[in-house]
Design an enzyme around this catalytic site. Structure first.
Site: not given
Ligand code: NAD
Length: 358
Positions: A141, A192, A224, A248, A252
């Site tokens: 980001y 990852k 994943d 992020d 959620d």
């Protein structure tokens, strides 16, 4: 010791829910020997209305000098046409970056009394208590270079950079292990590493920092798989630590496991443990001023503040037990009510204060 707490009600339901959290802080002062000096300041749209800027200098100065910050929420449709720099959300982002709040703690807790609020089966989520530690100020980001460029072919290409320096990984690792020490002493680092070099380094640094916390068990999971496991059997997790973008998304997902956005607090910490505490929800303009908002996420944010910044875990426990008690009594605000019977924002705050007194 007297703690200095900056109180930023913000916009929409912000002032209503913060009022209830302040009642809880007042009760701790009157009944439980807690000493604090509370100072209010404007942020977001309210600050823009007052002074023309969503993060006035006076608010920033107060937050810098405080031991902790409690925030309601910012934003509202009336501010959406403002230029980007003056929008309420910029006040919040500015504060996070000025205070260097790199560690975002997002618990997903499902009180057994509310198990039916989740879309998952009650036995999968009842009693769920996970903490997601998300790196907040680095990663893709913020990485540079970034942009959209034109290629020789005439086609355009968008690009971002995923980059983490060792010190950024180290400090979020310390934050996650310290949090785990106050909980069930398990950290799952989500990465990852099978595809990304950044993740390879992330994993290496996590393992290195874990040596400083021999009581904490460290495991690793690819992102994943982590997203599948969160939905399949979320109770396997205690603390999950991950980079900005993965956090992020996963936080959620974890929040939605609980089905009740009005119940979830959050913390954003700097390297000294100073933090800003706020509910995960927004300013809910659709219900602002109706005395129907759920104040429990904000009240539980005060509990997190006591545990993570003010070194008063026993008072944090008291608040959490009081919230559990009012749920046992069957009190529900509209967002978590099963039928048409519900209590107001003020009633809910009063009930928590009454439970705290017992
Ligand atoms: P929201 O979280 O404000 O509301 C989503 C839905 O949840 C609404 O129906 C709302 O009524 C309900 N809700 C939220 N909190 C509740 C509570 N405590 N009790 C009962 N119901 C509750 O999200 P949104 O509608 O997408 O955004 C509204 C505004 O809030 C926007 O301006 C957005 O930018 C801002 N926002 C701010 C923050 C923040 O301050 N940290 C976070 C998210 C959104």
């Amino acid at each position: 010791m007297t703690h200095k707490i900056a109180i930023l009600p913000g916009d929409g339901i912000g002032p209503e829910i913060v009022d209830e959290a302040v009642k809880v802080l007042d009760c701790l002062q009157q009944e439980h020997g807690f000493k604090a000096e509370l100072e209010m300041a404007a942020i977001g749209g309210a600050a823009y209305d007052e002074s023309g800027h969503p993060l006035p200098e006076t608010t920033l100065a107060l937050c810098k000098s405080a031991d902790a910050v409690l925030l309601g929420a910012v934003g509202g449709p009336q501010y959406e046409s403002l230029e980007r720099e003056l929008r309420p959300e910029r006040g919040l982002l500015g504060l996070r970056s000025e205070l260097e709040l790199f560690s975002n703690l997002r618990p997903a807790i499902l009180y057994p009394q509310l198990a039916s609020a989740s879309s998952l089966k009650p036995e999968i989520v009842s009693g769920l208590d996970i903490m997601i530690v998300r790196e907040l100020t680095g990663g893709i980001y913020f990485g540079k270079p970034r942009g959209i460029r034109s290629l020789e072919s005439g086609e355009r290409e968008g690009y971002n950079t995923l980059v983490y320096a060792e010190h950024e990984i180290e400090r979020i690792a310390h934050s996650a292990f310290s949090v785990a020490m106050k909980r069930n002493k398990k950290v799952c680092s989500v990465d990852k590493a099978n595809v990304l070099e950044v993740s390879e380094l992330w994993r290496e640094v996590m393992i290195r920092v874990s040596k400083d916390y021999p009581d904490v068990e460290l495991s690793h999971m690819y992102v994943d798989n982590a997203s599948m496991q969160l939905v399949k059997w979320p109770k396997q997790f205690d603390v999950m630590v991950t980079k900005n973008m993965f956090g992020d998304i996963l936080s959620d997902t974890a929040a939605m496991l609980t089905g009740s956005i009005g119940m979830l607090p959050s913390a954003s910490l700097d390297k000294t443990g100073k933090g800003m505490y706020e509910p995960i929800h927004g300013s809910a303009p659709d219900i602002a001023g109706t005395n129907t908002a759920n104040p429990l996420a904000t009240i539980l944010s005060v509990a997190m503040m006591l545990r993570y910044s003010l070194n008063a875990p026993e008072l944090a426990n008291k608040i959490e037990q009081s919230v559990s008690k009012v749920l046992d009594q069957g009190l529900r605000t509209q967002d978590i009510a099963d039928g048409d019977e519900y209590v107001t924002t003020v009633d809910m705050g009063d009930a928590v204060v009454a439970a705290l007194k017992n």
